[in-house]
Design a protein around this motif. Structure first.
Motif, PDB file in Angstrom:
ATOM      1  N   SER A  21       0.792  -1.480   0.140  1.00 14.75           N
ATOM      2  CA  SER A  21      -0.068  -0.080   0.111  1.00 14.75           C
ATOM      3  C   SER A  21       0.693   1.294   0.099  1.00 14.75           C
ATOM      4  CB  SER A  21      -0.989  -0.135   1.245  1.00 14.75           C
ATOM      5  OG  SER A  21      -0.196  -0.255   2.315  1.00 14.75           O
ATOM      6  N   ARG A  22       2.087   1.172   0.132  1.00 14.59           N
ATOM      7  CA  ARG A  22       2.969   2.206  -0.077  1.00 14.59           C
ATOM      8  C   ARG A  22       3.144   2.879  -1.413  1.00 14.59           C
ATOM      9  NH1 ARG A  22       8.281   1.318   3.394  1.00 14.59           N
ATOM     10  NH2 ARG A  22       7.425   0.217   5.369  1.00 14.59           N
ATOM     11  N   ARG A  23       3.496   4.118  -1.308  1.00 11.26           N
ATOM     12  CA  ARG A  23       3.636   5.045  -2.587  1.00 11.26           C
ATOM     13  C   ARG A  23       5.363   4.811  -2.927  1.00 11.26           C
ATOM     14  NH1 ARG A  23      -0.776   7.212  -5.388  1.00 11.26           N
ATOM     15  NH2 ARG A  23      -2.248   6.654  -3.736  1.00 11.26           N
ATOM     16  N   PRO A  24       5.600   4.863  -4.189  1.00 12.86           N
ATOM     17  CA  PRO A  24       7.212   4.645  -4.577  1.00 12.86           C
ATOM     18  C   PRO A  24       8.085   5.840  -3.906  1.00 12.86           C
ATOM     19  CG  PRO A  24       5.944   4.630  -6.621  1.00 12.86           C
ATOM     20  CD  PRO A  24       4.754   4.719  -5.320  1.00 12.86           C
ATOM     21  N   THR A  25       7.555   6.798  -3.418  1.00 10.32           N
ATOM     22  CA  THR A  25       8.523   7.738  -2.436  1.00 10.32           C
ATOM     23  C   THR A  25       8.591   7.223  -1.060  1.00 10.32           C
ATOM     24  OG1 THR A  25       6.194   9.049  -2.075  1.00 10.32           O
ATOM     25  CG2 THR A  25       7.769  10.116  -3.807  1.00 10.32           C
ATOM     26  N   GLN A  26       8.040   6.395  -0.865  1.00 10.98           N
ATOM     27  CA  GLN A  26       8.206   5.849   0.638  1.00 10.98           C
ATOM     28  C   GLN A  26       9.031   4.535   0.660  1.00 10.98           C
ATOM     29  OE1 GLN A  26       3.884   5.497   1.175  1.00 10.98           O
ATOM     30  NE2 GLN A  26       3.844   7.030   2.697  1.00 10.98           N
ATOM     31  N   LEU A  27       9.738   4.400  -0.501  1.00 12.64           N
ATOM     32  CA  LEU A  27      10.446   3.079  -0.486  1.00 12.64           C
ATOM     33  C   LEU A  27      12.111   3.349  -0.483  1.00 12.64           C
ATOM     34  CD1 LEU A  27       8.528   1.361  -3.446  1.00 12.64           C
ATOM     35  CD2 LEU A  27       8.554   0.887  -0.897  1.00 12.64           C
ATOM     36  N   SER A  28      12.757   2.564  -0.149  1.00  6.15           N
ATOM     37  CA  SER A  28      14.398   2.439  -0.345  1.00  6.15           C
ATOM     38  C   SER A  28      14.592   2.354  -1.910  1.00  6.15           C
ATOM     39  CB  SER A  28      15.044   1.803   0.650  1.00  6.15           C
ATOM     40  OG  SER A  28      14.884   0.337   0.409  1.00  6.15           O
ATOM     41  N   GLY A  29      16.026   2.527  -2.065  1.00  2.92           N
ATOM     42  CA  GLY A  29      16.161   2.198  -3.467  1.00  2.92           C
ATOM     43  C   GLY A  29      15.938   0.693  -3.782  1.00  2.92           C
ATOM     44  N   GLY A  30      16.629  -0.229  -2.771  1.00  2.00           N
ATOM     45  CA  GLY A  30      16.396  -1.536  -2.794  1.00  2.00           C
ATOM     46  C   GLY A  30      15.050  -2.266  -2.886  1.00  2.00           C
ATOM     47  N   GLN A  31      14.165  -1.475  -2.205  1.00  2.00           N
ATOM     48  CA  GLN A  31      12.890  -1.762  -2.090  1.00  2.00           C
ATOM     49  C   GLN A  31      12.156  -1.510  -3.279  1.00  2.00           C
ATOM     50  OE1 GLN A  31      11.789   0.382   1.493  1.00  2.00           O
ATOM     51  NE2 GLN A  31      11.586  -1.424   2.727  1.00  2.00           N
ATOM     52  N   ALA A  32      12.492  -0.252  -3.817  1.00  2.00           N
ATOM     53  CA  ALA A  32      11.919   0.273  -5.167  1.00  2.00           C
ATOM     54  C   ALA A  32      12.260  -0.843  -6.288  1.00  2.00           C
ATOM     55  CB  ALA A  32      12.260   1.459  -5.536  1.00  2.00           C
ATOM     56  N   GLN A  33      13.409  -1.302  -6.364  1.00  2.00           N
ATOM     57  CA  GLN A  33      13.909  -2.067  -7.254  1.00  2.00           C
ATOM     58  C   GLN A  33      13.239  -3.724  -7.331  1.00  2.00           C
ATOM     59  OE1 GLN A  33      14.914  -1.344  -9.844  1.00  2.00           O
ATOM     60  NE2 GLN A  33      17.175  -1.574 -10.534  1.00  2.00           N
ATOM     61  N   ARG A  34      12.908  -4.023  -5.941  1.00  2.00           N
ATOM     62  CA  ARG A  34      12.103  -5.400  -5.964  1.00  2.00           C
ATOM     63  C   ARG A  34      10.885  -5.115  -6.517  1.00  2.00           C
ATOM     64  NH1 ARG A  34      13.521  -8.804  -2.006  1.00  2.00           N
ATOM     65  NH2 ARG A  34      15.619  -8.685  -1.163  1.00  2.00           N
ATOM     66  N   VAL A  35      10.072  -4.106  -6.115  1.00  2.00           N
ATOM     67  CA  VAL A  35       8.894  -3.751  -6.723  1.00  2.00           C
ATOM     68  C   VAL A  35       9.115  -3.627  -8.172  1.00  2.00           C
ATOM     69  CG1 VAL A  35       6.982  -2.181  -6.696  1.00  2.00           C
ATOM     70  CG2 VAL A  35       8.130  -2.426  -4.667  1.00  2.00           C
ATOM     71  N   ALA A  36      10.166  -3.007  -8.889  1.00  2.00           N
ATOM     72  CA  ALA A  36      10.117  -2.807 -10.182  1.00  2.00           C
ATOM     73  C   ALA A  36      10.193  -4.402 -10.739  1.00  2.00           C
ATOM     74  CB  ALA A  36      11.445  -2.124 -10.440  1.00  2.00           C
ATOM     75  N   ILE A  37      10.934  -4.996 -10.098  1.00  2.00           N
ATOM     76  CA  ILE A  37      11.147  -6.649 -10.767  1.00  2.00           C
ATOM     77  C   ILE A  37       9.870  -7.236 -10.689  1.00  2.00           C
ATOM     78  CG2 ILE A  37      12.176  -8.895 -10.123  1.00  2.00           C
ATOM     79  CD1 ILE A  37      14.463  -7.346  -9.131  1.00  2.00           C
ATOM     80  N   ALA A  70      23.062  -1.288 -10.172  1.00  2.00           N
ATOM     81  CA  ALA A  70      24.203  -0.199 -10.301  1.00  2.00           C
ATOM     82  C   ALA A  70      23.836   1.113  -9.359  1.00  2.00           C
ATOM     83  CB  ALA A  70      24.218   0.252 -11.738  1.00  2.00           C
ATOM     84  N   ALA A  71      22.492   1.272  -9.233  1.00  2.00           N
ATOM     85  CA  ALA A  71      22.121   2.254  -8.600  1.00  2.00           C
ATOM     86  C   ALA A  71      21.903   2.135  -6.851  1.00  2.00           C
ATOM     87  CB  ALA A  71      20.959   3.160  -9.051  1.00  2.00           C
ATOM     88  N   LEU A  72      22.056   0.977  -6.563  1.00  2.00           N
ATOM     89  CA  LEU A  72      21.858   0.417  -5.198  1.00  2.00           C
ATOM     90  C   LEU A  72      23.055   0.711  -4.476  1.00  2.00           C
ATOM     91  CD1 LEU A  72      19.801  -2.788  -5.999  1.00  2.00           C
ATOM     92  CD2 LEU A  72      18.813  -0.429  -5.639  1.00  2.00           C
ATOM     93  N   ASP A  73      22.841   0.837  -2.939  1.00  2.00           N
ATOM     94  CA  ASP A  73      23.996   1.117  -2.278  1.00  2.00           C
ATOM     95  C   ASP A  73      24.458  -0.378  -2.003  1.00  2.00           C
ATOM     96  OD1 ASP A  73      22.670  -0.011   0.082  1.00  2.00           O
ATOM     97  OD2 ASP A  73      21.525   1.828   0.098  1.00  2.00           O
ATOM     98  N   VAL A  74      25.580  -0.359  -1.448  1.00  2.00           N
ATOM     99  CA  VAL A  74      26.448  -1.700  -1.402  1.00  2.00           C
ATOM    100  C   VAL A  74      25.593  -2.745  -0.500  1.00  2.00           C
ATOM    101  CG1 VAL A  74      28.688  -1.234  -1.885  1.00  2.00           C
ATOM    102  CG2 VAL A  74      27.925  -0.630   0.390  1.00  2.00           C
ATOM    103  N   GLY A  75      24.655  -1.981   0.486  1.00  2.00           N
ATOM    104  CA  GLY A  75      23.980  -2.866   1.357  1.00  2.00           C
ATOM    105  C   GLY A  75      22.919  -3.641   0.960  1.00  2.00           C
ATOM    106  N   SER A  76      22.205  -2.967  -0.385  1.00  2.00           N
ATOM    107  CA  SER A  76      20.943  -3.866  -0.651  1.00  2.00           C
ATOM    108  C   SER A  76      21.229  -4.429  -2.152  1.00  2.00           C
ATOM    109  CB  SER A  76      19.738  -2.490  -0.970  1.00  2.00           C
ATOM    110  OG  SER A  76      20.352  -1.454  -1.567  1.00  2.00           O
ATOM    111  N   ALA A  77      22.468  -4.042  -2.663  1.00  2.00           N
ATOM    112  CA  ALA A  77      22.829  -4.649  -3.884  1.00  2.00           C
ATOM    113  C   ALA A  77      22.615  -6.305  -3.985  1.00  2.00           C
ATOM    114  CB  ALA A  77      24.071  -4.229  -4.669  1.00  2.00           C
TER     115      ALA A  77
END
Ligand SMILES: Nc1ncnc2c1ncn2[C@@H]1O[C@H](COP(=O)(O)OP(=O)(O)OP(=O)(O)O)[C@@H](O)[C@H]1O
Length: 380
Positions: free
Chosen positions: A142-158, A176-183
Protein backbone atom coordinates in the motif's frame (compact mmCIF):
# COMPACT_ATOMS: atom_id res chain seq x y z
CA UNK A 1 -0.61 -23.85 -17.54
CA UNK A 2 0.73 -23.87 -14.00
CA UNK A 3 4.02 -22.16 -13.18
CA UNK A 4 6.13 -25.33 -13.31
CA UNK A 5 4.77 -26.35 -16.71
CA UNK A 6 5.18 -22.84 -17.96
CA UNK A 7 8.78 -22.81 -16.76
CA UNK A 8 9.53 -26.02 -18.59
CA UNK A 9 7.93 -24.66 -21.74
CA UNK A 10 10.06 -21.57 -21.39
CA UNK A 11 13.23 -23.56 -21.04
CA UNK A 12 12.69 -26.25 -23.60
CA UNK A 13 10.27 -24.58 -25.95
CA UNK A 14 11.00 -22.93 -29.23
CA UNK A 15 13.95 -20.83 -30.23
CA UNK A 16 15.23 -18.24 -27.85
CA UNK A 17 16.47 -14.85 -28.97
CA UNK A 18 18.14 -14.03 -32.28
CA UNK A 19 19.51 -10.62 -33.06
CA UNK A 20 21.19 -9.62 -36.26
CA UNK A 21 21.21 -5.86 -36.53
CA UNK A 22 23.13 -2.99 -37.96
CA UNK A 23 22.69 0.65 -37.03
CA UNK A 24 24.83 2.81 -39.29
CA UNK A 25 24.89 6.15 -37.50
CA UNK A 26 25.94 4.54 -34.21
CA UNK A 27 28.35 2.19 -36.04
CA UNK A 28 26.81 -0.79 -34.26
CA UNK A 29 26.74 -4.21 -35.93
CA UNK A 30 25.61 -7.09 -33.74
CA UNK A 31 24.88 -10.72 -34.31
CA UNK A 32 23.88 -13.04 -31.47
CA UNK A 33 21.78 -16.03 -30.51
CA UNK A 34 20.59 -16.92 -27.03
CA UNK A 35 18.96 -20.21 -26.12
CA UNK A 36 15.69 -20.16 -24.20
CA UNK A 37 16.19 -20.17 -20.44
CA UNK A 38 19.69 -18.69 -20.67
CA UNK A 39 20.97 -15.44 -19.23
CA UNK A 40 23.40 -13.46 -21.36
CA UNK A 41 25.67 -10.91 -19.68
CA UNK A 42 26.71 -8.02 -21.92
CA UNK A 43 29.99 -6.44 -20.88
CA UNK A 44 31.98 -3.65 -22.45
CA UNK A 45 33.35 -0.15 -21.96
CA UNK A 46 31.26 3.02 -22.12
CA UNK A 47 29.84 3.71 -25.54
CA UNK A 48 30.41 0.12 -26.73
CA UNK A 49 26.77 -0.39 -27.73
CA UNK A 50 25.28 -2.24 -24.75
CA UNK A 51 22.24 0.01 -24.34
CA UNK A 52 21.80 0.10 -28.10
CA UNK A 53 21.55 -3.70 -28.11
CA UNK A 54 18.80 -3.57 -25.46
CA UNK A 55 16.96 -0.83 -27.38
CA UNK A 56 17.10 -2.87 -30.59
CA UNK A 57 15.60 -5.88 -28.81
CA UNK A 58 13.00 -3.83 -26.91
CA UNK A 59 11.82 -2.11 -30.09
CA UNK A 60 12.91 1.35 -28.93
CA UNK A 61 15.28 1.67 -31.89
CA UNK A 62 14.92 0.38 -35.45
CA UNK A 63 18.01 -1.08 -37.11
CA UNK A 64 18.98 0.09 -40.60
CA UNK A 65 19.28 -3.53 -41.54
CA UNK A 66 18.51 -6.65 -39.58
CA UNK A 67 16.16 -8.96 -37.84
CA UNK A 68 15.17 -9.66 -34.24
CA UNK A 69 13.33 -12.86 -33.37
CA UNK A 70 12.06 -14.10 -30.01
CA UNK A 71 10.78 -17.65 -29.58
CA UNK A 72 10.34 -17.96 -33.32
CA UNK A 73 8.32 -14.75 -33.58
CA UNK A 74 9.69 -12.00 -35.79
CA UNK A 75 9.83 -8.72 -33.86
CA UNK A 76 11.85 -6.70 -36.34
CA UNK A 77 12.70 -7.50 -39.94
CA UNK A 78 13.93 -4.71 -42.17
CA UNK A 79 13.66 -6.94 -45.23
CA UNK A 80 9.89 -7.45 -44.83
CA UNK A 81 9.17 -4.19 -42.97
CA UNK A 82 7.89 -6.09 -39.92
CA UNK A 83 8.22 -4.09 -36.69
CA UNK A 84 6.32 -5.10 -33.56
CA UNK A 85 5.94 -2.07 -31.27
CA UNK A 86 7.69 -2.13 -27.90
CA UNK A 87 4.57 -2.77 -25.80
CA UNK A 88 3.55 -5.82 -27.87
CA UNK A 89 6.91 -7.63 -27.86
CA UNK A 90 6.54 -9.60 -24.63
CA UNK A 91 9.78 -8.01 -23.47
CA UNK A 92 10.17 -6.32 -20.07
CA UNK A 93 12.98 -3.91 -19.31
CA UNK A 94 14.40 -3.24 -15.87
CA UNK A 95 16.70 -0.23 -15.56
CA UNK A 96 19.05 1.18 -12.95
CA UNK A 97 16.25 3.35 -11.61
CA UNK A 98 13.03 1.60 -10.63
CA UNK A 99 10.94 4.17 -12.58
CA UNK A 100 7.70 3.30 -10.74
CA UNK A 101 4.60 5.36 -11.47
CA UNK A 102 4.75 7.91 -8.61
CA UNK A 103 0.99 8.47 -8.37
CA UNK A 104 0.17 4.74 -7.95
CA UNK A 105 0.64 2.53 -4.89
CA UNK A 106 3.12 -0.34 -5.04
CA UNK A 107 0.29 -2.86 -5.62
CA UNK A 108 -1.21 -0.68 -8.36
CA UNK A 109 2.20 -0.37 -10.04
CA UNK A 110 2.55 -4.15 -10.18
CA UNK A 111 -1.09 -4.63 -11.25
CA UNK A 112 -0.67 -2.14 -14.10
CA UNK A 113 0.50 -4.56 -16.80
CA UNK A 114 -2.12 -7.27 -16.04
CA UNK A 115 -4.82 -4.56 -16.06
CA UNK A 116 -3.50 -3.23 -19.39
CA UNK A 117 -3.76 -6.66 -20.98
CA UNK A 118 -7.40 -6.89 -19.90
CA UNK A 119 -7.37 -8.75 -16.57
CA UNK A 120 -10.20 -7.79 -14.21
CA UNK A 121 -9.36 -5.52 -11.31
CA UNK A 122 -9.44 -8.38 -8.79
CA UNK A 123 -7.47 -10.79 -11.02
CA UNK A 124 -4.81 -8.10 -11.56
CA UNK A 125 -4.70 -7.49 -7.80
CA UNK A 126 -4.18 -11.23 -7.25
CA UNK A 127 -1.32 -11.32 -9.76
CA UNK A 128 0.27 -8.28 -8.10
CA UNK A 129 0.03 -9.92 -4.67
CA UNK A 130 1.62 -13.09 -5.99
CA UNK A 131 4.61 -11.25 -7.51
CA UNK A 132 5.06 -8.99 -4.50
CA UNK A 133 5.24 -12.13 -2.34
CA UNK A 134 7.73 -13.61 -4.78
CA UNK A 135 10.08 -10.62 -4.37
CA UNK A 136 9.40 -10.46 -0.61
CA UNK A 137 7.79 -7.04 -0.84
CA UNK A 138 4.18 -7.93 0.02
CA UNK A 139 4.23 -5.75 3.13
CA UNK A 140 4.96 -2.72 0.94
CA UNK A 141 1.79 -3.12 -1.16
CA UNK A 142 0.00 0.00 0.00
CA UNK A 143 3.02 2.33 0.02
CA UNK A 144 3.77 4.99 -2.56
CA UNK A 145 7.07 4.78 -4.49
CA UNK A 146 8.40 7.84 -2.61
CA UNK A 147 8.14 5.83 0.63
CA UNK A 148 10.52 3.10 -0.57
CA UNK A 149 14.29 2.68 -0.25
CA UNK A 150 16.27 2.12 -3.46
CA UNK A 151 16.46 -1.62 -2.84
CA UNK A 152 12.74 -1.89 -2.05
CA UNK A 153 11.83 0.11 -5.15
CA UNK A 154 13.99 -2.18 -7.29
CA UNK A 155 12.24 -5.26 -5.83
CA UNK A 156 8.90 -3.73 -6.73
CA UNK A 157 10.19 -2.91 -10.22
CA UNK A 158 11.18 -6.56 -10.62
CA UNK A 159 7.68 -7.66 -9.54
CA UNK A 160 6.15 -5.16 -11.97
CA UNK A 161 8.31 -6.46 -14.84
CA UNK A 162 7.40 -10.08 -14.08
CA UNK A 163 3.70 -9.34 -13.70
CA UNK A 164 3.73 -8.41 -17.39
CA UNK A 165 4.53 -12.10 -18.03
CA UNK A 166 7.41 -11.28 -20.38
CA UNK A 167 9.02 -13.84 -22.67
CA UNK A 168 12.32 -12.00 -22.25
CA UNK A 169 13.75 -9.80 -19.50
CA UNK A 170 16.15 -7.00 -20.36
CA UNK A 171 18.15 -5.90 -17.34
CA UNK A 172 20.11 -2.66 -17.73
CA UNK A 173 22.55 -2.51 -14.81
CA UNK A 174 19.79 -3.32 -12.29
CA UNK A 175 22.11 -3.13 -9.27
CA UNK A 176 24.18 -0.12 -10.34
CA UNK A 177 22.16 2.52 -8.49
CA UNK A 178 21.78 0.52 -5.26
CA UNK A 179 23.96 1.03 -2.22
CA UNK A 180 26.37 -1.73 -1.29
CA UNK A 181 24.00 -2.84 1.47
CA UNK A 182 21.00 -3.59 -0.74
CA UNK A 183 22.71 -4.74 -3.96
CA UNK A 184 23.53 -8.28 -2.73
CA UNK A 185 19.91 -8.98 -1.73
CA UNK A 186 18.57 -7.79 -5.09
CA UNK A 187 21.28 -9.82 -6.87
CA UNK A 188 20.21 -12.93 -4.91
CA UNK A 189 16.57 -12.26 -5.77
CA UNK A 190 17.38 -11.92 -9.47
CA UNK A 191 19.48 -15.06 -9.36
CA UNK A 192 16.57 -17.00 -7.89
CA UNK A 193 14.11 -15.63 -10.43
CA UNK A 194 16.39 -16.05 -13.43
CA UNK A 195 17.82 -19.44 -12.54
CA UNK A 196 14.91 -21.24 -10.87
CA UNK A 197 12.37 -20.10 -13.40
CA UNK A 198 14.84 -20.51 -16.27
CA UNK A 199 13.98 -17.19 -17.77
CA UNK A 200 15.61 -15.88 -20.88
CA UNK A 201 17.33 -12.61 -20.06
CA UNK A 202 19.91 -10.14 -21.33
CA UNK A 203 21.82 -8.38 -18.57
CA UNK A 204 23.97 -5.32 -19.19
CA UNK A 205 26.46 -4.91 -16.40
CA UNK A 206 29.78 -3.36 -15.45
CA UNK A 207 30.08 -5.70 -12.51
CA UNK A 208 31.90 -8.98 -12.74
CA UNK A 209 29.93 -10.27 -9.76
CA UNK A 210 26.68 -9.85 -11.70
CA UNK A 211 28.05 -11.84 -14.62
CA UNK A 212 29.33 -14.58 -12.33
CA UNK A 213 26.19 -14.77 -10.20
CA UNK A 214 23.53 -14.42 -12.87
CA UNK A 215 24.72 -15.29 -16.36
CA UNK A 216 25.35 -18.45 -18.38
CA UNK A 217 26.87 -16.74 -21.41
CA UNK A 218 28.86 -13.57 -21.89
CA UNK A 219 29.50 -11.26 -24.79
CA UNK A 220 32.00 -8.43 -24.68
CA UNK A 221 31.25 -5.42 -26.88
CA UNK A 222 33.80 -2.91 -28.08
CA UNK A 223 33.06 -0.13 -30.55
CA UNK A 224 29.70 -1.56 -31.55
CA UNK A 225 31.00 -5.07 -32.26
CA UNK A 226 31.00 -8.32 -30.29
CA UNK A 227 34.69 -9.03 -29.66
CA UNK A 228 34.28 -12.03 -27.37
CA UNK A 229 31.56 -14.55 -26.70
CA UNK A 230 31.37 -17.75 -24.71
CA UNK A 231 30.43 -19.19 -21.37
CA UNK A 232 31.12 -17.00 -18.36
CA UNK A 233 33.90 -19.35 -17.41
CA UNK A 234 35.55 -19.36 -20.83
CA UNK A 235 35.58 -15.61 -21.19
CA UNK A 236 36.77 -14.94 -17.67
CA UNK A 237 39.42 -17.64 -17.52
CA UNK A 238 40.79 -17.05 -21.02
CA UNK A 239 39.95 -13.47 -21.93
CA UNK A 240 41.21 -12.21 -25.27
CA UNK A 241 40.10 -8.60 -25.16
CA UNK A 242 41.78 -6.01 -22.95
CA UNK A 243 38.38 -5.23 -21.41
CA UNK A 244 37.57 -8.81 -20.39
CA UNK A 245 41.12 -9.27 -19.11
CA UNK A 246 40.75 -6.22 -16.87
CA UNK A 247 37.43 -7.53 -15.59
CA UNK A 248 38.84 -10.95 -14.95
CA UNK A 249 41.84 -9.39 -13.19
CA UNK A 250 44.49 -10.98 -15.42
CA UNK A 251 47.40 -9.38 -17.24
CA UNK A 252 47.19 -9.38 -21.02
CA UNK A 253 50.08 -8.55 -23.36
CA UNK A 254 49.63 -8.53 -27.15
CA UNK A 255 52.22 -9.56 -29.69
CA UNK A 256 53.14 -11.99 -32.44
CA UNK A 257 54.27 -15.60 -32.08
CA UNK A 258 57.92 -15.55 -33.16
CA UNK A 259 58.66 -19.23 -32.63
CA UNK A 260 56.73 -21.99 -30.88
CA UNK A 261 55.97 -20.83 -27.33
CA UNK A 262 57.55 -17.37 -27.77
CA UNK A 263 55.58 -14.14 -28.13
CA UNK A 264 57.30 -10.94 -29.19
CA UNK A 265 55.67 -7.62 -28.34
CA UNK A 266 55.77 -4.56 -30.60
CA UNK A 267 58.36 -3.11 -28.19
CA UNK A 268 60.55 -6.21 -28.59
CA UNK A 269 60.02 -7.88 -25.24
CA UNK A 270 59.84 -11.64 -25.65
CA UNK A 271 57.67 -13.81 -23.42
CA UNK A 272 57.82 -17.56 -23.26
CA UNK A 273 54.67 -19.44 -22.41
CA UNK A 274 52.49 -22.41 -23.09
CA UNK A 275 49.67 -22.58 -25.61
CA UNK A 276 48.57 -23.34 -29.11
CA UNK A 277 49.06 -20.05 -30.93
CA UNK A 278 50.66 -20.60 -34.37
CA UNK A 279 54.02 -19.14 -35.43
CA UNK A 280 53.54 -15.81 -37.21
CA UNK A 281 50.05 -15.24 -35.82
CA UNK A 282 48.85 -12.42 -33.58
CA UNK A 283 48.50 -13.65 -30.02
CA UNK A 284 48.03 -12.61 -26.42
CA UNK A 285 49.97 -13.68 -23.35
CA UNK A 286 47.90 -13.99 -20.18
CA UNK A 287 49.26 -14.23 -16.65
CA UNK A 288 47.77 -13.70 -13.22
CA UNK A 289 49.02 -10.94 -10.93
CA UNK A 290 49.48 -13.62 -8.25
CA UNK A 291 51.94 -15.48 -10.50
CA UNK A 292 54.37 -12.55 -10.61
CA UNK A 293 57.46 -12.23 -8.40
CA UNK A 294 58.87 -8.72 -8.10
CA UNK A 295 62.67 -8.26 -8.15
CA UNK A 296 64.86 -5.16 -7.88
CA UNK A 297 67.49 -6.60 -10.27
CA UNK A 298 66.99 -8.98 -13.19
CA UNK A 299 67.53 -12.50 -11.82
CA UNK A 300 70.82 -13.87 -13.25
CA UNK A 301 69.51 -17.27 -14.36
CA UNK A 302 65.99 -16.40 -15.33
CA UNK A 303 65.26 -19.16 -17.85
CA UNK A 304 62.63 -20.65 -18.09
CA UNK A 305 61.23 -17.49 -16.58
CA UNK A 306 60.06 -14.29 -18.14
CA UNK A 307 61.61 -11.05 -16.98
CA UNK A 308 59.61 -7.91 -17.71
CA UNK A 309 61.13 -4.50 -16.94
CA UNK A 310 58.45 -2.40 -15.24
CA UNK A 311 58.22 1.13 -13.85
CA UNK A 312 55.84 1.14 -10.87
CA UNK A 313 52.83 3.41 -11.41
CA UNK A 314 51.07 2.78 -8.11
CA UNK A 315 50.61 0.47 -5.16
CA UNK A 316 47.09 -0.54 -4.06
CA UNK A 317 46.57 -2.27 -0.75
CA UNK A 318 43.89 -4.99 -0.66
CA UNK A 319 43.96 -6.52 2.82
CA UNK A 320 47.25 -8.35 3.25
CA UNK A 321 48.02 -8.19 -0.47
CA UNK A 322 49.46 -5.23 -2.31
CA UNK A 323 48.84 -4.84 -6.01
CA UNK A 324 51.87 -3.37 -7.75
CA UNK A 325 50.78 -1.72 -11.00
CA UNK A 326 53.23 -0.98 -13.76
CA UNK A 327 52.92 2.03 -16.07
CA UNK A 328 51.20 1.34 -19.40
CA UNK A 329 53.04 -0.71 -22.01
CA UNK A 330 54.73 1.21 -24.85
CA UNK A 331 51.78 0.34 -27.15
CA UNK A 332 49.43 2.16 -24.74
CA UNK A 333 47.84 -0.99 -23.33
CA UNK A 334 47.27 -1.34 -19.57
CA UNK A 335 50.50 -1.98 -17.67
CA UNK A 336 51.03 -5.28 -15.87
CA UNK A 337 50.03 -5.89 -12.26
CA UNK A 338 51.62 -8.07 -9.60
CA UNK A 339 50.09 -9.14 -6.30
CA UNK A 340 52.66 -9.40 -3.53
CA UNK A 341 52.53 -9.47 0.25
CA UNK A 342 52.77 -6.29 2.28
CA UNK A 343 55.94 -7.75 3.83
CA UNK A 344 57.53 -8.06 0.37
CA UNK A 345 56.67 -4.44 -0.41
CA UNK A 346 58.36 -3.39 2.83
CA UNK A 347 61.42 -5.62 2.25
CA UNK A 348 61.92 -4.34 -1.30
CA UNK A 349 60.97 -0.80 -0.28
CA UNK A 350 58.74 -0.47 -3.37
CA UNK A 351 57.39 2.94 -4.39
CA UNK A 352 55.82 4.54 -7.47
CA UNK A 353 58.39 5.59 -10.08
CA UNK A 354 60.77 2.79 -9.16
CA UNK A 355 62.18 0.45 -11.85
CA UNK A 356 61.67 -3.21 -11.02
CA UNK A 357 61.44 -6.59 -12.79
CA UNK A 358 58.34 -8.74 -12.92
CA UNK A 359 59.32 -12.39 -13.14
CA UNK A 360 56.82 -15.00 -14.34
CA UNK A 361 57.44 -18.71 -14.88
CA UNK A 362 56.87 -20.05 -18.38
CA UNK A 363 54.21 -22.46 -17.07
CA UNK A 364 52.29 -19.48 -15.68
CA UNK A 365 52.26 -17.62 -19.01
CA UNK A 366 49.44 -18.69 -21.35
CA UNK A 367 49.66 -17.91 -25.04
CA UNK A 368 46.38 -17.74 -26.97
CA UNK A 369 45.48 -16.70 -30.50
CA UNK A 370 44.42 -13.05 -30.60
CA UNK A 371 40.85 -12.11 -31.36
CA UNK A 372 39.74 -12.35 -34.93
CA UNK A 373 39.29 -8.90 -36.50
CA UNK A 374 36.65 -7.22 -34.36
CA UNK A 375 33.98 -6.77 -37.00
CA UNK A 376 32.29 -10.03 -37.87
CA UNK A 377 31.25 -9.47 -41.43
CA UNK A 378 27.49 -9.44 -41.71
CA UNK A 379 25.70 -10.97 -44.61
CA UNK A 380 22.40 -9.19 -44.15
N1 LIG B 1 20.35 8.29 -28.93
C1 LIG B 1 21.49 8.19 -29.60
N2 LIG B 1 21.66 8.80 -30.79
C2 LIG B 1 22.79 8.67 -31.47
N3 LIG B 1 23.84 7.95 -31.07
C3 LIG B 1 23.75 7.33 -29.90
C4 LIG B 1 22.58 7.41 -29.09
N4 LIG B 1 22.77 6.67 -27.98
C5 LIG B 1 24.01 6.15 -28.09
N5 LIG B 1 24.61 6.55 -29.23
C6 LIG B 1 25.95 6.17 -29.70
O1 LIG B 1 25.92 4.78 -29.98
C7 LIG B 1 27.13 4.15 -29.53
C8 LIG B 1 26.78 3.09 -28.51
O2 LIG B 1 26.26 3.71 -27.33
P1 LIG B 1 25.53 2.91 -26.17
O3 LIG B 1 24.81 3.91 -25.31
O4 LIG B 1 24.74 1.80 -26.74
O5 LIG B 1 26.78 2.32 -25.37
P2 LIG B 1 26.84 1.61 -23.95
O6 LIG B 1 27.75 0.45 -24.14
O7 LIG B 1 25.48 1.34 -23.45
O8 LIG B 1 27.56 2.70 -23.06
P3 LIG B 1 27.43 3.02 -21.47
O9 LIG B 1 28.13 1.92 -20.75
O10 LIG B 1 28.16 4.33 -21.38
O11 LIG B 1 25.97 3.14 -21.17
C9 LIG B 1 28.00 5.26 -28.99
O12 LIG B 1 28.87 5.65 -30.01
C10 LIG B 1 27.02 6.35 -28.64
O13 LIG B 1 27.63 7.61 -28.73
Amino acid sequence: MNRAAETTARATGRDGLRVHARLDHRDVDLDLDLEPGQVLAVLGPNGAGKSTLLSLIAGLVRPDRGRVELEGRVLTDTASGEFVPAHARGVAMLSQQALLFPHLSVAENVAFAPRSRGETRSAARGIAEQWLREVEADELASRRPTQLSGGQAQRVAIARALAADPRLLLLDEPMAALDVGSAPAVRRLLRRILREEQRTAVLVTHDLLDALALADRVIVLESGRIVERGSVREVLTSPRSAFAARMAGVNLVSGTIEEPGILRTSWSTTLSGIGEAAVGSDAVALFRPGAVAVHLEPPPHASPRNVIAVTIAELDVHGATVRVRGVDHPDGSTGPAADVTAAAVADLDLAPGQHVYFVVKTQEMELHPALAPTARPTDI
